[in-house]
Design a protein around this motif. Structure first.
Motif, PDB file in Angstrom:
ATOM      1  N   ALA A   1       0.894  -1.070   0.127  1.00 23.80           N
ATOM      2  CA  ALA A   1       0.361   0.408   0.215  1.00 23.80           C
ATOM      3  C   ALA A   1       1.364   1.536  -0.474  1.00 23.80           C
ATOM      4  O   ALA A   1       0.465   2.133  -0.620  1.00 23.80           O
ATOM      5  CB  ALA A   1      -0.843   0.233   0.921  1.00 23.80           C
ATOM      6  N   GLN A   2       2.235   1.217   0.796  1.00 20.46           N
ATOM      7  CA  GLN A   2       2.301   2.417   0.845  1.00 20.46           C
ATOM      8  C   GLN A   2       3.964   3.068  -0.235  1.00 20.46           C
ATOM      9  O   GLN A   2       3.908   4.528  -0.413  1.00 20.46           O
ATOM     10  CB  GLN A   2       4.096   2.824   2.118  1.00 20.46           C
ATOM     11  N   LYS A   3       3.552   1.697  -0.555  1.00 23.26           N
ATOM     12  CA  LYS A   3       4.439   2.165  -2.285  1.00 23.26           C
ATOM     13  C   LYS A   3       2.927   2.624  -3.076  1.00 23.26           C
ATOM     14  O   LYS A   3       4.578   3.198  -4.267  1.00 23.26           O
ATOM     15  CB  LYS A   3       4.897   0.397  -3.164  1.00 23.26           C
ATOM     16  N   ARG A   4       2.697   2.960  -3.156  1.00 21.46           N
ATOM     17  CA  ARG A   4       1.401   3.725  -4.114  1.00 21.46           C
ATOM     18  C   ARG A   4       0.721   4.984  -3.292  1.00 21.46           C
ATOM     19  O   ARG A   4      -0.018   5.277  -3.580  1.00 21.46           O
ATOM     20  CB  ARG A   4      -0.216   2.274  -4.047  1.00 21.46           C
ATOM     21  N   GLN A   5       1.442   4.548  -2.636  1.00 19.98           N
ATOM     22  CA  GLN A   5       0.481   6.245  -1.293  1.00 19.98           C
ATOM     23  C   GLN A   5       1.712   7.668  -1.587  1.00 19.98           C
ATOM     24  O   GLN A   5       3.182   6.996  -1.419  1.00 19.98           O
ATOM     25  CB  GLN A   5       0.184   5.919  -0.149  1.00 19.98           C
ATOM     26  N   PHE A   6       2.031   8.477  -0.533  1.00 18.92           N
ATOM     27  CA  PHE A   6       2.755   9.391  -0.480  1.00 18.92           C
ATOM     28  C   PHE A   6       3.631   9.093   0.354  1.00 18.92           C
ATOM     29  O   PHE A   6       3.235   8.611   1.334  1.00 18.92           O
ATOM     30  CB  PHE A   6       2.033  10.976  -0.099  1.00 18.92           C
TER      31      PHE A   6
ATOM     32  N   ALA B   1       8.884  -2.525   6.625  1.00 20.19           N
ATOM     33  CA  ALA B   1       9.145  -3.887   5.040  1.00 20.19           C
ATOM     34  C   ALA B   1       8.215  -1.595   4.632  1.00 20.19           C
ATOM     35  O   ALA B   1       8.658  -1.334   3.591  1.00 20.19           O
ATOM     36  CB  ALA B   1       8.435  -4.260   4.527  1.00 20.19           C
ATOM     37  N   VAL B   2       7.124  -1.581   5.353  1.00 23.09           N
ATOM     38  CA  VAL B   2       6.608  -0.125   5.557  1.00 23.09           C
ATOM     39  C   VAL B   2       7.467   0.863   5.143  1.00 23.09           C
ATOM     40  O   VAL B   2       7.557   1.855   4.353  1.00 23.09           O
ATOM     41  CB  VAL B   2       5.372  -0.396   6.318  1.00 23.09           C
ATOM     42  N   ALA B   3       8.842   1.106   6.338  1.00 21.86           N
ATOM     43  CA  ALA B   3       8.968   2.418   6.583  1.00 21.86           C
ATOM     44  C   ALA B   3      10.259   1.943   4.958  1.00 21.86           C
ATOM     45  O   ALA B   3      10.993   3.766   4.783  1.00 21.86           O
ATOM     46  CB  ALA B   3      10.065   1.523   7.712  1.00 21.86           C
ATOM     47  N   ARG B   4      10.680   1.161   4.438  1.00 19.11           N
ATOM     48  CA  ARG B   4      10.698   1.208   3.637  1.00 19.11           C
ATOM     49  C   ARG B   4      11.172   2.079   2.580  1.00 19.11           C
ATOM     50  O   ARG B   4      10.879   2.617   1.164  1.00 19.11           O
ATOM     51  CB  ARG B   4      11.877   0.036   3.051  1.00 19.11           C
TER      52      ARG B   4
ATOM     53  N   ASN C   1       1.987  10.955 -11.681  1.00 18.43           N
ATOM     54  CA  ASN C   1       2.384  10.133 -10.926  1.00 18.43           C
ATOM     55  C   ASN C   1       2.840   9.111 -10.360  1.00 18.43           C
ATOM     56  O   ASN C   1       3.546   7.845 -11.057  1.00 18.43           O
ATOM     57  CB  ASN C   1       0.880   9.681 -10.174  1.00 18.43           C
ATOM     58  N   ARG C   2       3.818   9.163  -9.487  1.00 19.67           N
ATOM     59  CA  ARG C   2       5.353   8.237  -9.312  1.00 19.67           C
ATOM     60  C   ARG C   2       5.904   8.280  -8.145  1.00 19.67           C
ATOM     61  O   ARG C   2       5.459   8.910  -7.427  1.00 19.67           O
ATOM     62  CB  ARG C   2       6.968   8.883 -10.449  1.00 19.67           C
ATOM     63  N   ARG C   3       5.895   6.932  -7.630  1.00 22.29           N
ATOM     64  CA  ARG C   3       6.346   6.867  -6.340  1.00 22.29           C
ATOM     65  C   ARG C   3       8.308   6.225  -6.266  1.00 22.29           C
ATOM     66  O   ARG C   3       8.324   5.243  -7.201  1.00 22.29           O
ATOM     67  CB  ARG C   3       5.726   5.817  -4.780  1.00 22.29           C
ATOM     68  N   ILE C   4       9.311   6.549  -5.917  1.00 24.12           N
ATOM     69  CA  ILE C   4      10.563   6.361  -5.816  1.00 24.12           C
ATOM     70  C   ILE C   4      10.346   5.688  -4.275  1.00 24.12           C
ATOM     71  O   ILE C   4      10.572   6.372  -3.820  1.00 24.12           O
ATOM     72  CB  ILE C   4      11.720   6.829  -6.333  1.00 24.12           C
ATOM     73  N   ASP C   5      11.361   5.145  -3.978  1.00 21.94           N
ATOM     74  CA  ASP C   5      11.178   4.045  -2.303  1.00 21.94           C
ATOM     75  C   ASP C   5      12.578   3.588  -2.737  1.00 21.94           C
ATOM     76  O   ASP C   5      13.695   4.067  -3.309  1.00 21.94           O
ATOM     77  CB  ASP C   5      10.306   3.022  -2.475  1.00 21.94           C
TER      78      ASP C   5
ATOM     79  N   THR D   1      17.318   4.592  -2.825  1.00 23.07           N
ATOM     80  CA  THR D   1      17.170   6.188  -2.486  1.00 23.07           C
ATOM     81  C   THR D   1      16.829   5.900  -1.039  1.00 23.07           C
ATOM     82  O   THR D   1      16.002   6.385  -0.755  1.00 23.07           O
ATOM     83  CB  THR D   1      16.957   7.303  -3.479  1.00 23.07           C
ATOM     84  N   ILE D   2      17.683   6.941  -0.115  1.00 26.95           N
ATOM     85  CA  ILE D   2      17.173   7.408   1.510  1.00 26.95           C
ATOM     86  C   ILE D   2      18.104   8.761   1.652  1.00 26.95           C
ATOM     87  O   ILE D   2      19.034   8.644   0.872  1.00 26.95           O
ATOM     88  CB  ILE D   2      18.209   5.074   2.026  1.00 26.95           C
ATOM     89  N   GLY D   3      17.277   8.739   3.075  1.00 27.84           N
ATOM     90  CA  GLY D   3      18.197   9.857   3.364  1.00 27.84           C
ATOM     91  C   GLY D   3      17.954  10.386   2.628  1.00 27.84           C
ATOM     92  O   GLY D   3      18.606  12.382   2.541  1.00 27.84           O
TER      93      GLY D   3
END
Length: 693
Positions: free
Chosen positions: A153-158, A206-209, A237-241, A272-274
């Protein structure tokens, strides 16, 4: 410590040690309690150390004439304009013009006590969120469910904890556009119910990542000057995680220093992180800085490289090494995994299928961000800060020029020259006593040099190859004798004057035993409030190897701290300001500063401030807004022609727990009440818009 059942605030490692800007919670999750570890920079670089003239010898690349800076919108085909001449002299006082009040007239707000859970804006203005953590982005995105979160879900959310933000208005009638936003880090203690179940803890990690990275979101509005709504299912629209595929480019791509068992050729990586601040390029892409990556890894911690980047043999902040081997570089085949982070990332928000890039030519360190300008002949220069106590200020100059072909511009940051700054004051050392008292010439100012690290594709650092300089940039900068700064965060060039503004947020260790003392560019010991450096490259040439500088602001509350300075503007007529973080400009050249840490230094919530930098009001600071309790102000965007201001509100209620939330921003739904659709009784980091009523 189990991050999903966080220990009480008093038991966090930084509790009782936060002399600077942050709460212990922010220190723990955002930067891995960096202040408790050994200082990463243990060099003995001297402030007035001479640098051999031979080290400065390099080809001359033309720099920026600011009035002719080329702003090329996505897909533009206009050739670069010639630069108009601009003086490189820095302002020295008042009375040389009246400045400009800008297009957003307002009465400065009164500073807001740190306990107030409200977003405060000036009289005659109002605010609303554009988008919040967990809001769905795609047609198939599930609605946000605080009690039942999943990584899918989080990969598809802000994402969570927004930092760098930009609003890219489409050409045409101005009723459509894009919001691009970084998601820097997470706070599991207020995101998830406490649990001791290992399976649920793994789910939460996993949600945090998935909550890290970046988001691109389409916007619509009725007309200019009116609030935006975001579009669920927008084409762009796009999510990068933390799992998104990235490409490495530049001289270090394919290097042995970037090879792992998962990425054997060293040309790609995952995630990508931080992601802290960033910048938007003239060709319409967005840059993002990977900052506090060290806290995500467990490493041997014994090498010079590990120590210089704060990498340790200790459990990571989030414990991701329990899920994936790449977060523990002690694992065979993953020795170089931490080298995959600490870069400037570039994404094309117009193309949701494009592969984002990590630019090795721009060096690897704790990037706050990167902001670029273009000179009169089309050469690109990027300014970058390394956000750690006693680290450095850098700039990158592209080898090639801006093209009429946008596809070619997407590779401009792949090749070029890399420099680090050396500052020299023009006052006697005895006058810089650490109190913040002005020297007898009435200003903190001087000259400086851009020391070469890589020039013309060659390493300028003895004993280090180009790849080593770019992957271990801090070690290279140590060797050439760069100036230790008080945490360079955002660095922004003004396209109206050509001058560059560096937010040095603070350094409570300045002058401590065994650590660097004050110098004219960092004039206060135990510098809790920070300062703003103003730089002018010689002749306003972007690739100049020398510059002039002065301190525009020495921050703090002048009613409580005499060691403040506002470019000579009367101290009793400014808003108190502490811990400058991100900076931006409005259309007439005023500087806007967002802060991160004022609650722990001057006792007020963080905010957004306008600073006049020209004319008789130079140095005047006016507070525009204040964010809620325990929050940080990030990513300011000033569209004053539309009468709009945007900020990202990061970590509201940071010191709470899931069972005892300290903020309910932005929905302010009280426990026991019936929320409206999409609202929850918990703080949600958000991007907000402020406009006239």
């Amino acid at each position: 410590m189990n991050e999903t059942t966080r220990a009480p605030l008093s038991l966090l490692p930084m509790s009782g040690h936060t002399k600077g800007k942050r709460s212990p919670v922010t220190c723990h999750f955002k930067c891995g309690n960096a202040c408790l570890g050994e200082t990463c920079n243990t060099t003995d670089n001297e402030y007035f150390r001479d640098v051999a003239a031979a080290a400065l010898s390099r080809r001359n690349v033309l720099g920026l004439g600011a009035a002719g800076a080329v702003l090329i919108a996505a897909g533009a085909t206009a050739a670069p304009a010639a630069a108009a001449p601009v003086s490189s002299a820095l302002p020295t006082g008042h009375g040389h013009g009246h400045g400009d009040a800008g297009r957003l007239p307002f009465t400065p707000i009164t500073p807001v006590d740190r306990t107030v859970d409200a977003l405060t804006v000036p009289a005659g203005y109002t605010w609303s969120p554009i988008i919040r953590w967990g809001d769905p982005l795609f047609a198939d995105s599930p609605a946000f469910d605080l009690q039942h979160q999943t990584a899918a879900a989080q990969k598809r959310q802000f994402g969570y904890n927004n930092d760098y933000t930009d609003i890219l208005v489409d050409h045409g009638n101005g009723r459509t556009g894009l919001l691009v936003c970084n998601q820097e880090y997470v706070n599991p203690g207020i995101m998830f119910p406490a649990t001791s179940d290992p399976a649920q803890q793994a789910t939460n990690r996993a949600v945090a990542r998935a909550a890290h990275g970046m988001s691109v979101v389409e916007l619509t509005r009725r007309r200019k000057g009116r609030p935006w709504d975001y579009t669920v299912g927008g084409r762009r629209n796009r999510r990068i995680d933390a799992d998104t595929t990235f490409a490495f480019d530049g001289p270090a791509a394919g290097s042995a220093l970037l090879r792992t068992v998962e990425h054997a050729d060293g040309t790609t990586t995952r995630g990508t992180i931080g992601n802290c601040s960033g910048g938007t390029t003239p060709w319409g892409t967005v840059l993002s800085g990977e900052e506090n990556f060290n806290g995500y890894f467990r490493t041997p911690g014994t090498s010079a490289e590990d120590k210089r980047y704060g990498l340790k043999d200790a459990p990571s902040t989030y414990g991701w090494e329990a899920d994936e081997q790449r977060w523990d570089t002690r694992n065979t085949g993953y020795e170089n995994a931490s080298n995959h982070f600490g870069w400037i990332v570039e994404i094309d928000p117009q193309n949701p299928t494009s592969t984002p890039v990590k630019h090795t030519a721009m060096g690897r360190f704790k990037h706050e961000g990167a902001n670029v300008r273009v000179d009169g002949e089309g050469r690109v220069v990027a300014y970058m800060g390394d956000d750690e106590k006693f680290d450095y200020l850098y700039k990158f100059v592209s080898r090639r020029r801006v093209s009429k072909n946008r596809a070619e511009n997407l590779t401009l940051l792949s090749e070029g020259d890399l420099f680090v700054a050396k500052f020299r004051g023009d006052s006697a050392a005895s006058e810089i006593d650490g109190t913040g008292k002005l020297p007898t010439d009435g200003a903190f100012d001087g000259s400086g040099m851009w020391l070469p690290l890589v020039v013309g594709g060659r390493s300028m650092v003895s004993g280090m190859s180009v790849e080593e300089v770019l992957v271990h940039t801090r070690l290279a900068a140590d060797q050439v004798g760069a100036t230790k700064m008080d945490r360079c965060e955002d660095v922004q060039p003004s396209l109206m004057t050509g001058r560059v503004y560096v937010a040095c947020t603070n350094n409570s260790d300045r002058g401590a035993a065994g650590k660097a003392g004050p110098d004219e560019a960092n004039p206060r010991t135990a510098n809790r409030d920070g300062h703003i450096v103003e730089i002018s490259d010689t002749g306003n040439r972007a690739a100049a190897t020398t510059f002039r500088w002065n301190l525009l602001l020495v921050c703090g509350d002048p009613a409580k701290n005499a060691a403040t300075y506002f470019a000579g503007f009367p101290k009793d007529k400014v808003s108190p300001i502490s811990c400058p973080d991100n900076v931006a400009f409005d259309s007439v050249g005023n500087l806007w500063i967002s802060t991160d840490g004022a609650p722990s230094t001057i006792g007020y919530n963080d905010g957004l401030f306008k600073v006049t930098i020209e004319g008789r009001d130079r140095g005047r600071v006016q507070q525009f807004l204040s964010v809620p309790t325990e929050a940080e102000t990030c990513g300011p965007v000033i569209h004053d022609r539309d009468g709009m201001v945007y900020v990202a509100v990061q970590h509201p209620g940071e010191e709470g727990t899931f069972a005892d939330q300290h903020s309910l921003f932005p929905d302010y739904v009280r426990p026991g009440t019936t929320p409206r659709a999409g609202q929850v009784a918990a703080p949600r980091p958000s991007v907000v818009q402020v406009h006239r009523r």
